[in-house]
Design a protein around this motif. Structure first.
Motif, PDB file in Angstrom:
ATOM      1  N   PHE A  90       0.796  -1.364   0.063  1.00  0.00           N
ATOM      2  CA  PHE A  90      -0.068   0.053  -0.009  1.00  0.00           C
ATOM      3  C   PHE A  90       0.746   1.364  -0.079  1.00  0.00           C
ATOM      4  O   PHE A  90       0.580   2.292  -0.667  1.00  0.00           O
ATOM      5  N   ALA A  91       2.011   1.057   0.676  1.00  0.00           N
ATOM      6  CA  ALA A  91       2.875   2.251   0.627  1.00  0.00           C
ATOM      7  C   ALA A  91       3.648   2.720  -0.639  1.00  0.00           C
ATOM      8  O   ALA A  91       3.763   3.642  -1.019  1.00  0.00           O
ATOM      9  N   PRO A 122      -5.122  -2.822  -5.103  1.00  0.00           N
ATOM     10  CA  PRO A 122      -5.708  -3.649  -5.856  1.00  0.00           C
ATOM     11  C   PRO A 122      -7.113  -4.142  -5.703  1.00  0.00           C
ATOM     12  O   PRO A 122      -7.641  -4.790  -6.469  1.00  0.00           O
ATOM     13  N   LEU A 123      -7.426  -4.167  -4.179  1.00  0.00           N
ATOM     14  CA  LEU A 123      -8.840  -4.808  -4.160  1.00  0.00           C
ATOM     15  C   LEU A 123      -9.899  -3.630  -3.903  1.00  0.00           C
ATOM     16  O   LEU A 123     -10.722  -3.915  -3.248  1.00  0.00           O
ATOM     17  N   ALA A 182     -14.848  -3.196  -6.074  1.00  0.00           N
ATOM     18  CA  ALA A 182     -15.454  -4.554  -5.737  1.00  0.00           C
ATOM     19  C   ALA A 182     -15.723  -5.499  -6.792  1.00  0.00           C
ATOM     20  O   ALA A 182     -15.760  -6.816  -6.546  1.00  0.00           O
ATOM     21  N   VAL A 183     -15.709  -4.955  -8.098  1.00  0.00           N
ATOM     22  CA  VAL A 183     -15.996  -5.745  -9.244  1.00  0.00           C
ATOM     23  C   VAL A 183     -14.768  -6.787  -9.177  1.00  0.00           C
ATOM     24  O   VAL A 183     -14.610  -7.976  -9.489  1.00  0.00           O
ATOM     25  N   LYS A 184     -13.742  -6.038  -9.380  1.00  0.00           N
ATOM     26  CA  LYS A 184     -12.288  -6.808  -9.362  1.00  0.00           C
ATOM     27  C   LYS A 184     -12.095  -7.849  -8.211  1.00  0.00           C
ATOM     28  O   LYS A 184     -11.491  -8.874  -8.327  1.00  0.00           O
ATOM     29  N   ARG A 185     -12.503  -7.310  -7.116  1.00  0.00           N
ATOM     30  CA  ARG A 185     -12.065  -8.129  -5.633  1.00  0.00           C
ATOM     31  C   ARG A 185     -12.913  -9.378  -5.792  1.00  0.00           C
ATOM     32  O   ARG A 185     -12.393 -10.433  -5.432  1.00  0.00           O
ATOM     33  N   ASP A 186     -14.245  -9.395  -6.208  1.00  0.00           N
ATOM     34  CA  ASP A 186     -15.078 -10.674  -6.625  1.00  0.00           C
ATOM     35  C   ASP A 186     -14.211 -11.594  -7.561  1.00  0.00           C
ATOM     36  O   ASP A 186     -14.104 -12.785  -7.061  1.00  0.00           O
ATOM     37  N   GLY A 205       2.929  -4.022  -7.979  1.00  0.00           N
ATOM     38  CA  GLY A 205       2.308  -4.949  -7.539  1.00  0.00           C
ATOM     39  C   GLY A 205       3.017  -6.108  -6.798  1.00  0.00           C
ATOM     40  O   GLY A 205       4.129  -5.935  -6.876  1.00  0.00           O
ATOM     41  N   SER A 206       2.163  -7.091  -6.445  1.00  0.00           N
ATOM     42  CA  SER A 206       2.946  -8.333  -5.864  1.00  0.00           C
ATOM     43  C   SER A 206       2.013  -9.536  -6.199  1.00  0.00           C
ATOM     44  O   SER A 206       0.936  -9.500  -6.241  1.00  0.00           O
TER      45      SER A 206
END
Lengths: 207, 207
Positions: B44-45, B55-56, B59-63, B176-177
């Protein structure tokens, strides 16, 4: 052939990863006796409806993706050269696709793949309405000559067919290109090809 | 062993795709005589410094991702269960890692992998400072007992080491990770494992 529902292949004509998937998905599906339904959309319109940012909005990610497009194409053995003026507007091409698809899905597939190959290897002007009309007429002469196809591209049916596809993509939460749905299971990205293959083989899911 | 520079493996301890990469990258590198440098960061930093969203956030991508975590783990043959309270804060664990790493990189690797396995299969409380201190002491007794490790986790060196790693990740645009860098070539995502393998084999690049 089989009674199973077709695999849905959502993409945007200007999406490099979508093009790579277009070169691979039919052969993969065919090995498992499955049909594929090609469903081009305007990704920016779908993302806007889903309140998501465009994929190339961030310079940091854009730089990475430009490198990754090329590397992913080499990895999959597909010819690729980033076109000048990338990304091109794709509404005429997508409308043309649905007009051909309404009378001849096989010709529509040929039309789509030929356009993407021309764009992603030679930088053809896929945003140009006259080009789209000419390609439509060449792939499916019964649609009439270039002039007739131009008129059809400007007509209400063309707009309605694409708008319908965009609405359906929003409902199915198609948040990127390519986006492949197999029996309700969503796979985002050409890098999910190995998982799609495993899914079709029955070694991966459902959970 | 070889004179080639180590492969950099950037990740966040709470990243499921980072965990999947952690289970795979060492064996892959070893097959090519390459060492791996593990570099946990606070994603996040890094993202905040790069002006990128988490990244989350959508909501659409999270699901989709919640489903994809699980499917990707099955595809790679790695045990996985989404932990309660995901994602956990990871600053204590990352600081602990760098403290162990400063004296014993092999123990640090063991420490990191054990923590991720405990988190992603049993839901262990990796955000808990006392747990981190206990695991540090267990993996590298010369660091002292749990109390001594707790004190070290609160100290300036721990903070400085992690801050340094985050700064370096920002400079290298680790967006990203996991994010793996092989001789300057960046690979984002555990789905790039086949491309990393091809790169190490020399069949993919450089362009």
């Amino acid at each position: 052939m089989t009674a199973a529902a077709p695999i849905d292949f959502w993409f945007d004509f200007a999406s490099p990863y979508g093009y790579l998937m277009a070169e691979k998905i039919d052969a993969l599906a065919e090995r498992h006796g499955r049909a594929v339904r090609w469903r081009p959309v305007l990704l920016f319109a779908v993302l806007r409806a889903l309140s998501l940012p465009a994929p190339l909005e961030s310079a940091v990610k854009r730089d990475y993706m430009l490198r990754d497009f090329d590397r992913s194409a080499r990895h999959l053995g597909v010819a690729f050269r980033l076109p000048e003026g990338f990304p091109a507007p794709t509404q005429h091409l997508a409308r043309g696709f649905y007009l051909v698809d309404a009378v001849d899905p096989v010709a529509a597939r040929r039309f789509a793949l030929a356009a993407m190959r021309a764009y992603f290897t030679e930088g053809a002007a896929i945003g140009d309405m006259a080009n789209v009309a000419r390609w439509m007429s060449a792939q499916r002469p019964s649609l009439g000559d270039e002039t007739a196809c131009l008129e059809a591209l400007r007509g209400a049916e063309a707009k309605a067919l694409l708008a319908q596809a965009v609405d359906e993509a929003v409902r199915q939460r198609v948040f990127g290109s390519p986006f492949v749905v197999v029996d309700g299971e969503p796979f985002f990205g050409v890098d999910r090809l190995p998982q799609i293959a495993a899914w079709l083989e029955g070694t991966l899911g459902p959970p």
